[in-house]
Design an enzyme around this catalytic site. Structure first.
Site, PDB file in Angstrom:
ATOM      1  CG  HIS A  63     -28.370  19.251  26.673  1.00 57.26           C
ATOM      2  ND1 HIS A  63     -29.481  19.789  26.072  1.00 57.26           N
ATOM      3  CD2 HIS A  63     -27.187  19.486  26.014  1.00 57.26           C
ATOM      4  CE1 HIS A  63     -28.149  20.916  25.053  1.00 57.26           C
ATOM      5  NE2 HIS A  63     -27.425  20.600  25.133  1.00 57.26           N
ATOM      6  CB  CYS A 106     -28.780  26.533  29.226  1.00 65.46           C
ATOM      7  SG  CYS A 106     -28.636  28.576  28.666  1.00 65.46           S
ATOM      8  CG  HIS A 116     -30.650  50.018  40.680  1.00 67.02           C
ATOM      9  ND1 HIS A 116     -30.057  49.841  40.038  1.00 67.02           N
ATOM     10  CD2 HIS A 116     -31.787  49.401  42.158  1.00 67.02           C
ATOM     11  CE1 HIS A 116     -29.635  50.426  41.342  1.00 67.02           C
ATOM     12  NE2 HIS A 116     -30.209  51.032  42.374  1.00 67.02           N
ATOM     13  CG  ASN A 117     -32.513  45.796  35.999  1.00 68.43           C
ATOM     14  OD1 ASN A 117     -31.552  45.568  36.836  1.00 68.43           O
ATOM     15  ND2 ASN A 117     -32.360  46.657  35.789  1.00 68.43           N
ATOM     16  NE  ARG A 163     -21.861  22.896  28.675  1.00 72.67           N
ATOM     17  CZ  ARG A 163     -22.838  22.426  27.116  1.00 72.67           C
ATOM     18  NH1 ARG A 163     -22.883  23.671  26.378  1.00 72.67           N
ATOM     19  NH2 ARG A 163     -23.328  21.685  26.980  1.00 72.67           N
ATOM     20  NE  ARG A 206     -32.387  56.014  40.899  1.00 73.47           N
ATOM     21  CZ  ARG A 206     -32.020  56.373  41.869  1.00 73.47           C
ATOM     22  NH1 ARG A 206     -33.197  55.796  42.861  1.00 73.47           N
ATOM     23  NH2 ARG A 206     -31.277  54.680  42.029  1.00 73.47           N
ATOM     24  NE  ARG A 218     -33.232  55.908  35.685  1.00 72.38           N
ATOM     25  CZ  ARG A 218     -32.510  56.220  36.259  1.00 72.38           C
ATOM     26  NH1 ARG A 218     -32.361  55.347  37.267  1.00 72.38           N
ATOM     27  NH2 ARG A 218     -32.229  57.294  36.596  1.00 72.38           N
TER      28      ARG A 218
HETATM   29  C1  RB5 Z   1     -26.039  24.054  24.440  1.00 72.40           C
HETATM   30  O1  RB5 Z   1     -24.772  23.357  24.392  1.00 72.40           O
HETATM   31  C2  RB5 Z   1     -25.888  25.400  25.439  1.00 72.40           C
HETATM   32  O2  RB5 Z   1     -25.512  26.262  23.372  1.00 72.40           O
HETATM   33  C3  RB5 Z   1     -27.085  26.029  25.357  1.00 72.40           C
HETATM   34  O3  RB5 Z   1     -27.277  25.353  26.852  1.00 72.40           O
HETATM   35  C4  RB5 Z   1     -26.703  27.359  26.046  1.00 72.40           C
HETATM   36  O4  RB5 Z   1     -25.804  27.727  26.853  1.00 72.40           O
HETATM   37  C5  RB5 Z   1     -27.161  28.487  25.133  1.00 72.40           C
HETATM   38  O5  RB5 Z   1     -26.904  29.702  25.511  1.00 72.40           O
END
Ligand code: RB5
Length: 145
Positions: A11, A68, A101-102, A112, A135, A139
């Site tokens: 969400h 997230c 590299h990875n 956020r 290399r 790894r």
């Molecule tokens: C949700 O609130 C939040 O915890 C999730 O989106 C995320 O940031 C977790 O790592």
């Protein structure tokens, strides 16, 4: 498969996921969108991270993108899958090195923590990048337990 991206969010990552879906489609990528499909209902990020990781692990998708709130929970969950190398990147330099590299095959982002334009730039850098090998191959093999 290189033009197929599996994408998912919780969400807290839904708005950015929508932007990134449009961005990817404009560039000709086919999407496997595993949800979630709205920001109203609180869901658990692991459920979506595992779905995307399974698509990458099976080869149905060449790349995974997970969003997230912070990008961190998604990254932790996706990295539980053998052969999946998820990188949480909030700047383009990290996104570049994640590929170079990875040999990361999943990008995770935190809605956020990062602005839309930076998120798009990270995704572009990630998809345009290529693994340096040499290399770094030894790894990344050493990551697996
Ligand atoms: C949700 O609130 C939040 O915890 C999730 O989106 C995320 O940031 C977790 O790592």
């Amino acid at each position: 498969m290189d033009k197929v991206v599996a994408i998912g969010c919780d969400h807290a990552g839904y708005s950015l996921k929508r932007v990134l879906c449009a961005f990817l489609q404009e560039q000709g990528y086919a999407l496997i969108d595993v949800g979630t499909d709205g920001a109203e209902q609180s869901v658990d990020y692991g459920d979506y991270a595992h779905r995307v990781a399974e698509h990458v692990q099976s080869g149905k998708a060449g790349w995974g993108v997970l969003v997230c709130g912070s990008g961190l929970g998604m990254c932790m969950a996706a990295n539980r899958h053998r052969g999946v190398r998820a990188a949480c990147c909030h700047d383009v330099v990290a996104a570049r090195y994640a590929r170079l590299h990875n040999n990361a095959n999943v990008l995770t982002l935190g809605e956020r923590l990062v602005g839309v334009e930076v998120a798009k730039a990270c995704l572009q850098e990630f998809l345009r990048g290529s693994f340096e090998g040499g290399r770094h191959m030894r790894r990344i093999e050493g990551i697996e337990t």
